[in-house]
Design an enzyme around this catalytic site. Structure first.
Site, mmCIF file in Angstrom:
data_model
loop_
_atom_site.group_PDB
_atom_site.id
_atom_site.type_symbol
_atom_site.label_atom_id
_atom_site.label_comp_id
_atom_site.label_asym_id
_atom_site.label_seq_id
_atom_site.Cartn_x
_atom_site.Cartn_y
_atom_site.Cartn_z
ATOM 1 N N GLU A 181 -8.690 -1.691 6.542
ATOM 2 C CA GLU A 181 -7.854 -1.842 5.349
ATOM 3 C C GLU A 181 -8.290 -3.042 4.507
ATOM 4 O OE1 GLU A 181 -6.037 0.340 4.224
ATOM 5 O OE2 GLU A 181 -5.568 1.624 5.916
ATOM 6 N N TYR B 178 1.065 -3.156 1.267
ATOM 7 C CA TYR B 178 0.307 -1.961 1.645
ATOM 8 C C TYR B 178 -0.323 -2.115 3.031
ATOM 9 C CZ TYR B 178 -3.453 1.254 2.319
ATOM 10 O OH TYR B 178 -4.280 2.170 2.903
ATOM 11 N N ASP C 61 -0.589 3.052 -1.850
ATOM 12 C CA ASP C 61 -1.752 2.426 -2.484
ATOM 13 C C ASP C 61 -1.892 2.975 -3.898
ATOM 14 O OD1 ASP C 61 -2.783 4.995 -2.173
ATOM 15 O OD2 ASP C 61 -4.662 4.321 -1.254
#
Length: 299
Positions: free
Chosen positions: A46, A129, A147
């Site tokens: 991520e 997120y 996102d």
């Protein structure tokens, strides 16, 4: 929105079925990836995927996790090693944030990436997120994961807008209202919405005829109107301070662990003031270190 009211536009069953049938094969979606790296692998992926195309991330992710397969392994690395390994992924401050997060996980959580969203949010470089992505995709908890791609899907399918507005807490609230009650289905739905935005409901050329939400999409039903686009535009890379910073970092990575005379760092750069500004900003960000008239990666 009244309690227990589910907005129309993004029915879970059709989107989940579409995802299970068409989802791209990506490393972080494989069971063996999670067996090998757990939540740490998700966290690293991520960090790397922020504002970076998937195709660029995949080889860097593999090399990174082979070198530092746990938070404790990365915590023992030097900042210079971390910036060097980050290579050309862009936005290199992410590398230092990830390094700090690894130290924090090691010192605060015994080397195990926490499951709790609030605990994740207290780690360096982690926002709404990323915290929810780790909790959902690694631990299977039920949270909305939003996102840029998800926000576009929500804007079109539910709100009837061509493009999303500025990010806000309302995005999480709307996604929460759409999630299936089941934890497993909820995680799949989160992934499916992101996948739809990345591959079908794209910003410039949406392929509405291939969309599983075609029959319920509010934007399509309204005739795909141009409702405006107030997204913040990123400045062109060519000739930018970002490009100058990248050029300086390339020199320092090539020389590492040695230092380079400051006046020998990209001396051919067409704008000397911009070059000096790039060097100063890298030092301020902790991505470079000055010692007299010598410059190096952070030690």
């Amino acid at each position: 929105m009244p309690p227990n009211t589910r907005p129309t536009g993004a029915p879970s069953a059709s989107l989940i079925e579409w995802y299970r049938r068409t989802a791209r094969e990506l490393p972080w979606r494989r069971s063996d990836f999670h067996d090998d790296y757990g939540a740490w692998g998700t966290l690293v992926s991520e960090f790397m995927l922020q504002q970076t195309p998937v195709s660029r991330v995949i080889p860097h992710l593999k090399a990174w996790l082979e070198r530092w397969p746990t938070p404790a392994a990365l915590a023992s690395a030097t900042p210079a090693e971390v910036v060097q390994q980050w290579a050309n992924l862009g936005y290199p401050r992410r590398a230092l944030w990830l390094h700090r997060a690894a130290i924090e996980v090691t010192e605060r959580h015994g080397g195990v990436v926490p499951r709790d969203v609030d605990a994740l949010l207290r780690l360096s470089g982690i926002g709404d997120y990323t915290a929810r992505a780790v909790a959902v995709f690694s631990y299977g908890d039920r949270h909305p994961v939003v996102d840029t791609n998800t926000r576009r899907v929500l804007a079109r399918s539910v709100l009837g807008q061509a493009h999303p507005g500025s990010p806000s807490r309302r995005d999480l609230e709307l996604m929460e209202s759409l999630l299936p009650a089941d934890d497993v289905e909820s995680a799949v739905y989160n992934a499916a919405a992101m996948e739809l935005g990345a591959t079908v409901c794209t910003a410039r050329r949406p392929r509405c005829e291939s969309c599983p939400l075609l029959g319920t999409c509010a934007w399509v039903a309204a005739g795909r109107p141009d409702t405006g686009d107030n997204r913040r535009r990123q400045a062109a890379f060519e000739g930018s301070d970002r490009q100058a910073r990248g050029a300086v970092l390339r020199v320092l990575r090539a020389a590492s662990p040695d230092s380079v005379p400051t006046d020998a760092v990209v001396p051919e750069w067409p704008d000397a003031l911009q070059r000096d500004r790039a060097i100063d900003s890298l030092i301020a960000d902790g991505l470079a270190e000055a010692d007299g008239d010598m410059l190096s990666l952070p030690r």
